[in-house]
Design a protein around this motif. Structure first.
Motif, PDB file in Angstrom:
ATOM      1  N   LEU A 146      13.446   3.926  -4.876  1.00  0.00           N
ATOM      2  CA  LEU A 146      13.229   3.928  -3.428  1.00  0.00           C
ATOM      3  C   LEU A 146      12.008   3.100  -3.047  1.00  0.00           C
ATOM      4  CD1 LEU A 146      13.955   7.682  -2.600  1.00  0.00           C
ATOM      5  CD2 LEU A 146      15.305   5.716  -1.879  1.00  0.00           C
ATOM      6  N   ALA A 147      10.937   3.217  -3.852  1.00  0.00           N
ATOM      7  CA  ALA A 147       9.740   2.422  -3.570  1.00  0.00           C
ATOM      8  C   ALA A 147      10.029   0.931  -3.718  1.00  0.00           C
ATOM      9  CB  ALA A 147       8.602   2.847  -4.495  1.00  0.00           C
ATOM     10  N   ALA A 148      10.780   0.559  -4.764  1.00  0.00           N
ATOM     11  CA  ALA A 148      11.124  -0.851  -4.958  1.00  0.00           C
ATOM     12  C   ALA A 148      12.027  -1.352  -3.832  1.00  0.00           C
ATOM     13  CB  ALA A 148      11.810  -1.028  -6.313  1.00  0.00           C
ATOM     14  N   TYR A 149      12.964  -0.511  -3.407  1.00  0.00           N
ATOM     15  CA  TYR A 149      13.838  -0.901  -2.295  1.00  0.00           C
ATOM     16  C   TYR A 149      13.025  -1.173  -1.035  1.00  0.00           C
ATOM     17  CZ  TYR A 149      17.182  -0.355   1.527  1.00  0.00           C
ATOM     18  OH  TYR A 149      17.913  -0.541   2.668  1.00  0.00           O
ATOM     19  N   GLY A 150      12.080  -0.277  -0.730  1.00  0.00           N
ATOM     20  CA  GLY A 150      11.249  -0.485   0.450  1.00  0.00           C
ATOM     21  C   GLY A 150      10.408  -1.734   0.359  1.00  0.00           C
TER      22      GLY A 150
ATOM     23  N   VAL B  87       0.837  -1.206   0.000  1.00  0.00           N
ATOM     24  CA  VAL B  87       0.000   0.000   0.000  1.00  0.00           C
ATOM     25  C   VAL B  87       0.873   1.257   0.000  1.00  0.00           C
ATOM     26  CG1 VAL B  87      -1.667   1.329   1.358  1.00  0.00           C
ATOM     27  CG2 VAL B  87      -1.956  -1.140   1.096  1.00  0.00           C
ATOM     28  N   PHE B  88       1.895   1.276   0.832  1.00  0.00           N
ATOM     29  CA  PHE B  88       2.754   2.463   0.904  1.00  0.00           C
ATOM     30  C   PHE B  88       3.489   2.689  -0.416  1.00  0.00           C
ATOM     31  CE2 PHE B  88       6.887   4.413   1.694  1.00  0.00           C
ATOM     32  CZ  PHE B  88       6.487   5.620   2.260  1.00  0.00           C
ATOM     33  N   SER B  89       3.981   1.626  -1.050  1.00  0.00           N
ATOM     34  CA  SER B  89       4.705   1.782  -2.315  1.00  0.00           C
ATOM     35  C   SER B  89       3.781   2.313  -3.407  1.00  0.00           C
ATOM     36  CB  SER B  89       5.320   0.444  -2.736  1.00  0.00           C
ATOM     37  OG  SER B  89       6.246  -0.010  -1.766  1.00  0.00           O
ATOM     38  N   VAL B  90       2.547   1.843  -3.435  1.00  0.00           N
ATOM     39  CA  VAL B  90       1.589   2.342  -4.429  1.00  0.00           C
ATOM     40  C   VAL B  90       1.312   3.824  -4.196  1.00  0.00           C
ATOM     41  CG1 VAL B  90      -0.805   2.181  -5.217  1.00  0.00           C
ATOM     42  CG2 VAL B  90       0.531   0.098  -4.852  1.00  0.00           C
ATOM     43  N   ILE B  91       1.102   4.212  -2.944  1.00  0.00           N
ATOM     44  CA  ILE B  91       0.861   5.622  -2.631  1.00  0.00           C
ATOM     45  C   ILE B  91       2.074   6.463  -3.009  1.00  0.00           C
ATOM     46  CG2 ILE B  91       0.479   7.244  -0.741  1.00  0.00           C
ATOM     47  CD1 ILE B  91      -1.193   5.108   0.642  1.00  0.00           C
ATOM     48  N   HIS B  92       3.261   5.964  -2.724  1.00  0.00           N
ATOM     49  CA  HIS B  92       4.494   6.683  -3.061  1.00  0.00           C
ATOM     50  C   HIS B  92       4.597   6.915  -4.567  1.00  0.00           C
ATOM     51  CE1 HIS B  92       9.197   6.677  -2.894  1.00  0.00           C
ATOM     52  NE2 HIS B  92       8.702   7.846  -3.269  1.00  0.00           N
ATOM     53  N   ILE B  93       4.349   5.893  -5.363  1.00  0.00           N
ATOM     54  CA  ILE B  93       4.474   6.018  -6.818  1.00  0.00           C
ATOM     55  C   ILE B  93       3.404   6.953  -7.370  1.00  0.00           C
ATOM     56  CG2 ILE B  93       4.276   4.745  -8.979  1.00  0.00           C
ATOM     57  CD1 ILE B  93       5.587   2.366  -7.539  1.00  0.00           C
ATOM     58  N   VAL B  94       2.165   6.817  -6.917  1.00  0.00           N
ATOM     59  CA  VAL B  94       1.089   7.683  -7.409  1.00  0.00           C
ATOM     60  C   VAL B  94       1.364   9.137  -7.055  1.00  0.00           C
ATOM     61  CG1 VAL B  94      -1.361   8.231  -7.145  1.00  0.00           C
ATOM     62  CG2 VAL B  94      -0.644   5.854  -7.391  1.00  0.00           C
ATOM     63  N   ALA B  95       1.811   9.381  -5.819  1.00  0.00           N
ATOM     64  CA  ALA B  95       2.131  10.753  -5.422  1.00  0.00           C
ATOM     65  C   ALA B  95       3.270  11.316  -6.261  1.00  0.00           C
ATOM     66  CB  ALA B  95       2.494  10.788  -3.941  1.00  0.00           C
ATOM     67  N   THR B  96       4.255  10.488  -6.594  1.00  0.00           N
ATOM     68  CA  THR B  96       5.360  10.936  -7.444  1.00  0.00           C
ATOM     69  C   THR B  96       4.857  11.329  -8.822  1.00  0.00           C
ATOM     70  OG1 THR B  96       6.897   9.495  -6.246  1.00  0.00           O
ATOM     71  CG2 THR B  96       7.579  10.278  -8.411  1.00  0.00           C
TER      72      THR B  96
ATOM     73  N   ASN C  38      11.709  10.553 -11.185  1.00  0.00           N
ATOM     74  CA  ASN C  38      10.812   9.403 -11.077  1.00  0.00           C
ATOM     75  C   ASN C  38      11.587   8.104 -10.958  1.00  0.00           C
ATOM     76  OD1 ASN C  38       7.602   9.686 -11.672  1.00  0.00           O
ATOM     77  ND2 ASN C  38       8.726  11.478 -12.391  1.00  0.00           N
ATOM     78  N   ILE C  39      12.692   7.997 -11.674  1.00  0.00           N
ATOM     79  CA  ILE C  39      13.509   6.784 -11.570  1.00  0.00           C
ATOM     80  C   ILE C  39      14.014   6.608 -10.139  1.00  0.00           C
ATOM     81  CG2 ILE C  39      15.697   5.744 -12.285  1.00  0.00           C
ATOM     82  CD1 ILE C  39      15.237   6.954 -15.058  1.00  0.00           C
TER      83      ILE C  39
ATOM     84  N   ALA D 120      14.341   9.681   4.525  1.00  0.00           N
ATOM     85  CA  ALA D 120      15.248   9.633   3.373  1.00  0.00           C
ATOM     86  C   ALA D 120      14.503   9.956   2.082  1.00  0.00           C
ATOM     87  CB  ALA D 120      15.900   8.255   3.287  1.00  0.00           C
ATOM     88  N   ILE D 121      13.273   9.478   1.951  1.00  0.00           N
ATOM     89  CA  ILE D 121      12.467   9.802   0.760  1.00  0.00           C
ATOM     90  C   ILE D 121      12.237  11.311   0.683  1.00  0.00           C
ATOM     91  CG2 ILE D 121      10.181   9.558  -0.277  1.00  0.00           C
ATOM     92  CD1 ILE D 121      10.105   6.720   0.755  1.00  0.00           C
ATOM     93  N   GLY D 122      11.864  11.919   1.826  1.00  0.00           N
ATOM     94  CA  GLY D 122      11.630  13.360   1.828  1.00  0.00           C
ATOM     95  C   GLY D 122      12.880  14.150   1.493  1.00  0.00           C
ATOM     96  N   ILE D 123      14.026  13.774   2.076  1.00  0.00           N
ATOM     97  CA  ILE D 123      15.268  14.509   1.813  1.00  0.00           C
ATOM     98  C   ILE D 123      15.708  14.316   0.365  1.00  0.00           C
ATOM     99  CG2 ILE D 123      17.711  14.621   2.412  1.00  0.00           C
ATOM    100  CD1 ILE D 123      16.968  14.044   5.279  1.00  0.00           C
ATOM    101  N   CYS D 124      15.590  13.100  -0.163  1.00  0.00           N
ATOM    102  CA  CYS D 124      15.959  12.858  -1.562  1.00  0.00           C
ATOM    103  C   CYS D 124      15.124  13.708  -2.504  1.00  0.00           C
ATOM    104  CB  CYS D 124      15.800  11.374  -1.897  1.00  0.00           C
ATOM    105  SG  CYS D 124      17.089  10.313  -1.221  1.00  0.00           S
TER     106      CYS D 124
END
Length: 884
Positions: free
Chosen positions: A754-758, A663-672, A748-749, A772-776
């Motif tokens: 980062l999403a795949a790593y998580g 769920v978090f990875s999907v939200i991360h990608i959609v927000a990106t 996006n890459i 780390a996501i926010g700082i990146c």
């Protein structure tokens, strides 16, 4: 019949006479007592039964200035688990008793039996120069006959010496403890215990010189300070806490390793065995090494405090020098301009605009237009002044662009606020009160979509009334100030409670310090970790002072009707800067509160305002070129609250939870993707609306008047598919904004990686992963902004360039020290202590303290970069500044 009965009676009497008599419970007067004089270092092998009591009498000389330990070791040779042997050691001021086999309980009330037991006797104090003391070892049992082995020895190295290592062995039934006496002139020491083997788990305890000494797994936590240990343990001890100026170092091996992060042992149960039958752990032994060394002196505390103050107050001095130099430079520049320009008698203005300011600049090649052509201009007045002066404008309501122009060229620009007139887009009458001015008076995006062809300039997104925008952005500061008060007060109360619990119970497993470099002060266990956060507070305050000085200078320029302040450069809004400075100060306060007692339950104190700083910096970057369409404070803080909510949920429920990570990875990608679309179209996309550029996709080269063939009420998914089909299949053309597309694809890459790593690795420290996501993303947006700025023909002045270089270097060193990982609440306290290290700066600060120093300086430098990055545009008209 009588003969038969008599014969039966005779046989019964004969059988009773032949059978052994039943056992008789011995009476106190019936037990036989054997007392013997015993010698040290002699092994006694005897037996005892229910009718026998063995007493061994020992005597030894005790000297006032010399302490010797006495150790009693016993071993039961018989295999009778249900009838243990009781050993009682009677001393002058203490009695120690234990049974063998010794039964200790573990988790879930599991029982463990030990046949070999050794205990060190508590040594009473003596006031005489030499005194002979006696003690007795009584051995008794209720079993029929049990053999045992007894040996009493002197402990050669019972008193630990300063800075000398001592090695020893310990088991769960053979604990060890030693005495340490404070030397003259030493007020505090640090007791370090190490072992080459992580398991079995052990406990280190510091206890006062009292009898009895609690040295078993089931009672070691009763008094004193204690902590669990695998390979490392360290406890700082202060002389003021021990009236006798001495203490015991107690080492106990636990029956199980679960407290240290180890697995529970296999609990064997045979078919005939009872679940309550104890388990023999055989030789569960651990080799350890102890060393006691002096801690730092009070002079080191003073030196470290002065060092901190000197480091951060030097930034105040440097800022003052730079401000003086800048002021002198501005005075010289104004003198040159005054010499070059003469006052205009027609307009009455005392300052004229140089030719280079009007029509000659690096931005003309983009064709954004100037004040003399038909493009939209940004000659709107400045209404951000602190008090009284405002600029009067009238609105050309019938014009396409609703441009603001000065109401009269011969009228002075500085007039009272009440004289300012505003007119609605629909031609509503003028409104004289500030409360009637609405942010939505001008639909900036709709006007731009109708007016512009491809490119946007800052003037297009700086049309709204600045009094309203000033109030809008001031809400950022007031909201974060309110959040800070309501957040900080319960946090301070909670950490004080934590510290009190640690001090009262002595349980040092509650807080995850770097115990090898934790210097106490008063009731605080790690003052150095709190002091190192001073930089956030001082530098945050300095940044607020810099912003205040800039705002004062800006409003003075408005009062002087300075043309550069009125119509040039990035629109000045200081509310977000004030919020950033406040967030930096709160990060220091809450990080200090977290380090009062860092643990699993208060981690969010240290990270909450880090998320807010990252979010506010990205908002400020976006606001620079999009002042009219930036997010409101309410929506921004709501999004940040959602981030903090995910942080808490991830730490509590995310460990090993596949569903959460999906769920978090999907939200991360959609927000990106949504953020990328917003940046690519500069906020001018609306999915599926007539005439919306977003409906055309990136490849459409037509003007804004091109409409989508899709009706506005179609499903969102159908609109997305239609855009992809139109741009990628039917008319496959290149992107409209190539530079922006390339940078966003790279971003996006990184985010997808980062999403795949998580999703694949599922790191245990979710809070740091989210940070780390926010700082990146903040660094990516910084890089995007700087690259697009340079690609637009703009330049970076000397001060922001120096800030960028020095801040990048400081961030690199700061991250190096951050990743040293001196402790982690993701593991057990004992495992966390394996990462502990000694101090590396002034014998007072550790790697994490240096991270605090450097990161506070780096954040301050990053804020300065944000503040000064567009200073080169202060003399450039806003309709010549590119939006990206």
């Amino acid at each position: 019949m009588s003969g038969i009965g008599a014969a039966a009676l005779a046989w019964a009497l004969l059988a009773g006479a032949l059978l052994p008599p039943p056992p008789v419970r011995p009476q106190p007067g019936d037990r036989e007592v054997h007392e013997k004089e015993a010698q040290f270092n002699t092994t006694y092998i005897d037996s005892v039964d229910a009718n026998l009591l063995n007493i061994y009498a020992f005597n030894h000389s005790v000297r006032r200035n010399r302490t010797e330990g006495v150790r009693v070791s016993v071993n039961v040779l018989s295999d009778l688990k249900d009838r243990p042997v009781l050993f009682v050691v009677r001393q002058k001021e203490a009695v120690v008793s234990f049974q063998v086999p010794l039964i200790l309980r573990g988790l879930y009330q599991r029982k463990y039996a030990y046949k070999e037991v050794s205990r060190t006797l508590c040594q009473p104090q003596t006031k005489a120069e030499v005194e002979t003391q006696h003690f007795y070892v009584d051995v008794s049992t209720l079993s029929l006959n049990t053999s045992y082995q007894l040996r009493v020895t002197r402990v050669e190295n019972f008193v630990l010496r300063t800075n000398e290592r001592f090695s020893f062995n310990a088991t769960a039934a053979q604990p060890q403890y030693f005495k340490y006496e404070f030397p003259e002139g030493v007020d505090s020491v640090i007791v370090k215990v190490t072992s080459a083997m992580a398991f079995p788990c052990s406990v280190i305890s510091i206890q006062d010189i009292l009898c009895p000494v609690y040295d078993l797994d089931n009672n070691v936590a009763f008094i004193g300070m204690y902590q669990t240990m695998t390979k490392k343990a360290a406890i700082t001890v202060q002389k003021k806490d021990f009236p006798s100026h001495s203490f015991y170092v107690v080492v106990v091996v636990k029956t199980e390793d679960e407290a240290c992060g180890g697995a529970l042992p296999y609990y064997p149960l045979s078919k005939d065995a009872s679940p309550d039958e104890p388990v023999d752990q055989h030789n569960r032994q651990k080799m350890l090494e102890v060393m006691v060394s002096p801690a730092i002196t009070s002079e080191a505390y003073v030196r470290s405090v002065l060092f901190c103050l000197g480091i951060f107050l030097s930034f105040y001095v440097l800022t003052l020098l730079i401000a003086c130099w800048e002021s002198c430079r501005q005075q010289k520049r104004k003198g040159l301009l005054a010499a070059m320009d003469s006052p205009s008698m027609d307009t009455g203005h005392s300052h004229s605009i140089p030719d280079s300011f009007l029509n000659h600049g690096p931005y003309d090649s983009y064709g954004y237009g100037s004040f003399g052509n038909g493009s939209s201009s940004s000659t709107e007045g400045i209404t951000d002044s602190l008090g009284s002066a405002e600029v009067s404008y009238s609105y050309m309501g019938q014009e396409q662009f609703k441009r603001r122009t000065p109401s009269a060229p011969t009228r002075p620009l500085s007039i009272a606020m009440g004289e300012r007139s505003l007119e609605n887009v629909a031609g509503r009458p003028r409104l004289d009160s500030l409360s009637s001015v609405e942010e939505d008076d001008y639909d900036t995006l709709a006007d731009i979509d109708y007016d512009k062809n491809q490119y946007l300039c800052v003037a297009d997104l700086a049309r709204k009334d600045k009094r309203v925008l000033r109030k809008k952005y001031q809400i950022y500061f007031w909201n974060i100030a309110t959040i800070a008060v309501f957040y900080a007060l319960p946090v301070i109360q909670l950490v004080i409670t934590y510290q009190t619990v640690v001090n009262v119970t002595g349980n040092q497993d509650i807080c995850y310090y770097n115990f090898l470099c934790a210097h106490p002060l008063g009731n605080l266990s790690a003052f150095n970790n709190i002091l190192s956060n001073l930089g956030y507070v001082l530098l945050g305050l300095l940044f607020l002072l810099i912003i205040l000085q800039r705002e004062i200078n800006y409003n003075r320029a408005l009062l002087r009707n300075d043309a550069h302040a009125l119509e040039c450069g990035i629109p000045k809004h200081f509310g977000l800067f004030y919020a950033m400075g406040t967030a930096l100060m709160m990060e220091g306060l809450l990080s200090a509160c977290y380090h009062v007692c860092p643990n699993y339950t208060n981690f969010q104190f240290d990270t909450s305002f880090m998320y807010m700083i990252a979010g506010l910096c990205m908002l400020k970057l976006y606001q620079k070129r999009h002042p009219d369409i930036n997010a409101s404070a309410y929506s921004a803080y709501a999004c940040l609250a959602l981030v903090i909510f995910f942080s808490v949920v991830g730490v509590v429920f995310g460990k090993g939870n596949t569903a959460f990570w999906i769920v978090f990875s999907v939200i991360h990608i959609v927000a990106t993707l949504l953020l990328s679309t917003q940046l690519y179209y500069m906020g001018r996309w609306k999915l599926g609306e007539w005439g919306a550029p977003g409906a055309r996709g990136g490849g459409q080269r037509g003007g804004p008047g091109v409409t989508s063939p899709l009706p506005a009420d179609s499903g969102i998914l159908r609109r997305i598919l239609h855009v992809l089909y139109t741009d990628c299949v039917r008319q496959c053309s290149g992107p409209m904004y190539v530079d922006r597309m390339v940078l966003l694809v790279m971003g996006n890459i990184i985010n997808w990686s980062l999403a795949a790593y998580g999703l694949i690795v599922r790191p245990n420290d979710f809070a740091s992963y989210l940070l780390a996501i926010g700082i990146c993303n903040l660094l990516l947006y910084f890089a995007f902004y700087i690259i697009m700025k340079l690609r637009s023909g703009e330049r970076i002045k000397l001060i922001p360039l120096l800030c960028i270089i020095s801040t990048s270097v400081v961030w690199g060193f700061a991250l190096f020290f951050f990743f040293q990982g001196l402790s982690t609440w993701q593991k057990t306290p004992a495992e966390s202590r394996e990462h502990n290290r000694d101090c590396i700066l002034l014998d007072f600060f550790d790697d994490h303290d240096i991270w605090h120093f450097l990161s506070s300086i780096a954040m301050f430098g990053s804020f300065l970069v944000l503040l000064t990055l567009d200073d080169d545009l202060d003399c450039v008209q806003r309709d010549k500044i590119y939006v990206f």
